[in-house]
Motif scaffolding. Structure first.
Motif, PDB file in Angstrom:
ATOM      1  N   ARG A 217       0.850  -1.192   0.000  1.00  0.00           N
ATOM      2  CA  ARG A 217       0.000   0.000   0.000  1.00  0.00           C
ATOM      3  C   ARG A 217       0.886   1.242   0.000  1.00  0.00           C
ATOM      4  N   LEU A 219       0.590   5.531   0.721  1.00  0.00           N
ATOM      5  CA  LEU A 219      -0.202   6.658   1.209  1.00  0.00           C
ATOM      6  C   LEU A 219       0.507   7.945   0.811  1.00  0.00           C
ATOM      7  N   PHE A 225      -6.293   9.316   4.345  1.00  0.00           N
ATOM      8  CA  PHE A 225      -6.609   7.889   4.383  1.00  0.00           C
ATOM      9  C   PHE A 225      -7.380   7.522   5.647  1.00  0.00           C
ATOM     10  N   LEU A 230      -7.469   0.974   5.964  1.00  0.00           N
ATOM     11  CA  LEU A 230      -6.103   0.594   5.604  1.00  0.00           C
ATOM     12  C   LEU A 230      -5.673  -0.660   6.366  1.00  0.00           C
ATOM     13  N   ILE A 250       4.588   5.524   3.079  1.00  0.00           N
ATOM     14  CA  ILE A 250       3.799   6.724   3.383  1.00  0.00           C
ATOM     15  C   ILE A 250       4.633   7.989   3.218  1.00  0.00           C
ATOM     16  N   TYR A 364      -3.503   7.016  -9.181  1.00  0.00           N
ATOM     17  CA  TYR A 364      -3.667   6.500  -7.824  1.00  0.00           C
ATOM     18  C   TYR A 364      -5.085   6.014  -7.591  1.00  0.00           C
ATOM     19  N   THR A 366      -7.740   5.653  -4.932  1.00  0.00           N
ATOM     20  CA  THR A 366      -8.049   6.178  -3.606  1.00  0.00           C
ATOM     21  C   THR A 366      -8.812   5.187  -2.736  1.00  0.00           C
ATOM     22  N   TYR A 369      -5.614   2.498  -1.936  1.00  0.00           N
ATOM     23  CA  TYR A 369      -4.342   3.103  -1.529  1.00  0.00           C
ATOM     24  C   TYR A 369      -3.166   2.442  -2.253  1.00  0.00           C
ATOM     25  N   ARG A 370      -3.280   2.401  -3.559  1.00  0.00           N
ATOM     26  CA  ARG A 370      -2.232   1.815  -4.389  1.00  0.00           C
ATOM     27  C   ARG A 370      -2.028   2.659  -5.639  1.00  0.00           C
TER      28      ARG A 370
END
Length: 384
Positions: A217, A219, A225, A230, A250, A364, A366, A369-370
């Motif tokens: 993942r 961010l 997020f 997550l 992240i 991306y 949303t 989260y990738r």
């Protein structure tokens, strides 16, 4: 002709090759090159009445002085985040105290002194290498009538007006290397790794690094997020991995839904506190929600450590040579850029015209989260 040069803001790999390229190309023109140490602090602390005392803020550059500097990272001129338009009285050198009227926020604009120093030292054109802060002041100085060329650098690759900034490729390469190295301990202990990368306002470094390292993942700064969502996704990732671990990357500027960007430490002389710490907070939250231990690791300055990779060598040298080419043609008030895969120039104040951020819709997902690179055709080299 006398050329000035300085590096401002955070250091990145590629600054020294750029300094070398400017010095070498200027020398071939028969010009002198004078480096200012510590970014804009250099000219700010120069006293026209004290030439001897100015030597610690100046460095004469020639072919011999720069012969081997491209082999190392950082900047031989050193750097600060000084902005001569936003200085407090207590940060001024003694000879400047009491000379400027404070603005309503209590800061001072020392631009008249900067211009005086340039005139005193006989600087015809200055080459400034930096990110948004350095280049914003460069644009201001040009609007005051001073000749300059700006060169964009930043690990975040977030200077508006160019597809590429010096330092970005090396930062991504370093990040991918360390993300993959951390798989060893994460997998051995069957944990979840939360790896924080630099990226205040733009998540491009985290996006591309996680894409290339195939992290579970990512961010980014642009998209808040949901930590509970997550955690659920990461537990699925961990269960699907034969080694029973998961990796989350992240940006330091990322934030949870309903939360703000994490900053820490005391404010600097410009009232700014450092970003960072969201990775540690996220690791603790994931561990609390899932019951699985998390490894929280900030790569921080490791991303900008060491010598530049081949791409940053190439771009740094090319930007430096292009800057001198423009000066030789009598063209100033410009910023060197890459646009549509080609070296180009734009007005120096282009960096003020907008904000460069991740194209979330194109790059991306949303919900998961990738990174989502659905369409490669027509994209720039770094998919930006």
């Amino acid at each position: 002709m006398r050329i000035g040069i300085l590096t401002g803001g955070g250091d990145v790999p590629g600054l020294n090759p750029c300094i070398k390229a400017v010095t070498t190309a200027a020398g071939e023109q028969g010009w002198e090159v004078l480096g200012f140490r510590r970014g804009w602090e250099g000219p700010l602390f120069c006293d026209p009445e004290d030439p001897q005392g100015n030597q610690k803020y100046l460095m004469r550059l020639d072919r011999e002085a720069v012969r081997t500097i491209d082999r190392t990272g950082g900047t031989i001129l050193h750097t600060t985040r000084t902005d001569p338009r936003r200085i407090t009285e207590d940060k001024l050198p003694p000879f400047l105290k009491g000379r400027f009227v404070p603005s309503p926020d209590g800061t001072l604009d020392c631009t008249p002194h900067i211009l005086r120093v340039m005139e005193h030292l006989g600087i015809d054109v200055i080459v400034t290498i930096g990110g948004d802060g350095t280049l914003t002041y460069s644009a201001h100085l040009h609007r005051q009538g001073f000749n300059l060329i700006s060169i964009p650098k930043t690990m975040d690759n977030d200077v508006f007006g160019t597809d590429y900034c010096i330092g970005f490729s090396t930062a991504v390469s370093r990040s991918v290397e360390h993300i993959n190295s951390l798989r060893t301990s994460t997998g051995s202990h069957e944990r979840i790794a939360v790896i924080e990368l630099f990226g205040r306002n733009s998540g491009e470094t985290a996006l591309i690094s996680s894409y290339l390292a195939d992290a579970d993942r990512a961010l980014i700064a642009e998209v808040p997020f949901d930590v509970t969502r997550l955690a659920e996704l990461v537990m699925v990732d961990r269960a699907r991995n034969p080694s029973n671990y998961a990796i989350v990357v992240i940006s330091e500027g990322a934030r949870m839904l309903g939360g703000g960007v994490v900053r820490h430490g005391e404010a600097d002389e410009h009232g700014r506190r450092r970003f960072g710490g969201i990775g540690q907070i996220l690791g603790e939250e994931i561990a609390r929600i899932t019951g699985v231990d998390a490894i929280s690791q900030s790569l921080g300055y490791l991303m900008r450590a060491g010598a530049p990779d081949a791409l940053d060598q190439m771009v740094a040298r090319s930007y430096g040579a292009l800057a001198v080419q423009m000066i030789a043609e009598g063209r100033t008030g410009l910023m060197t850029v890459i646009r549509d895969g080609k070296y180009d120039i734009v007005p120096a104040d282009t960096c003020l015209s907008g904000k460069r951020r991740v194209d979330v819709a194109a790059l991306y997902d949303t919900d998961t989260y990738r990174p989502r690179i659905a369409n490669i055709h027509g994209k720039a080299m770094f998919l930006n």
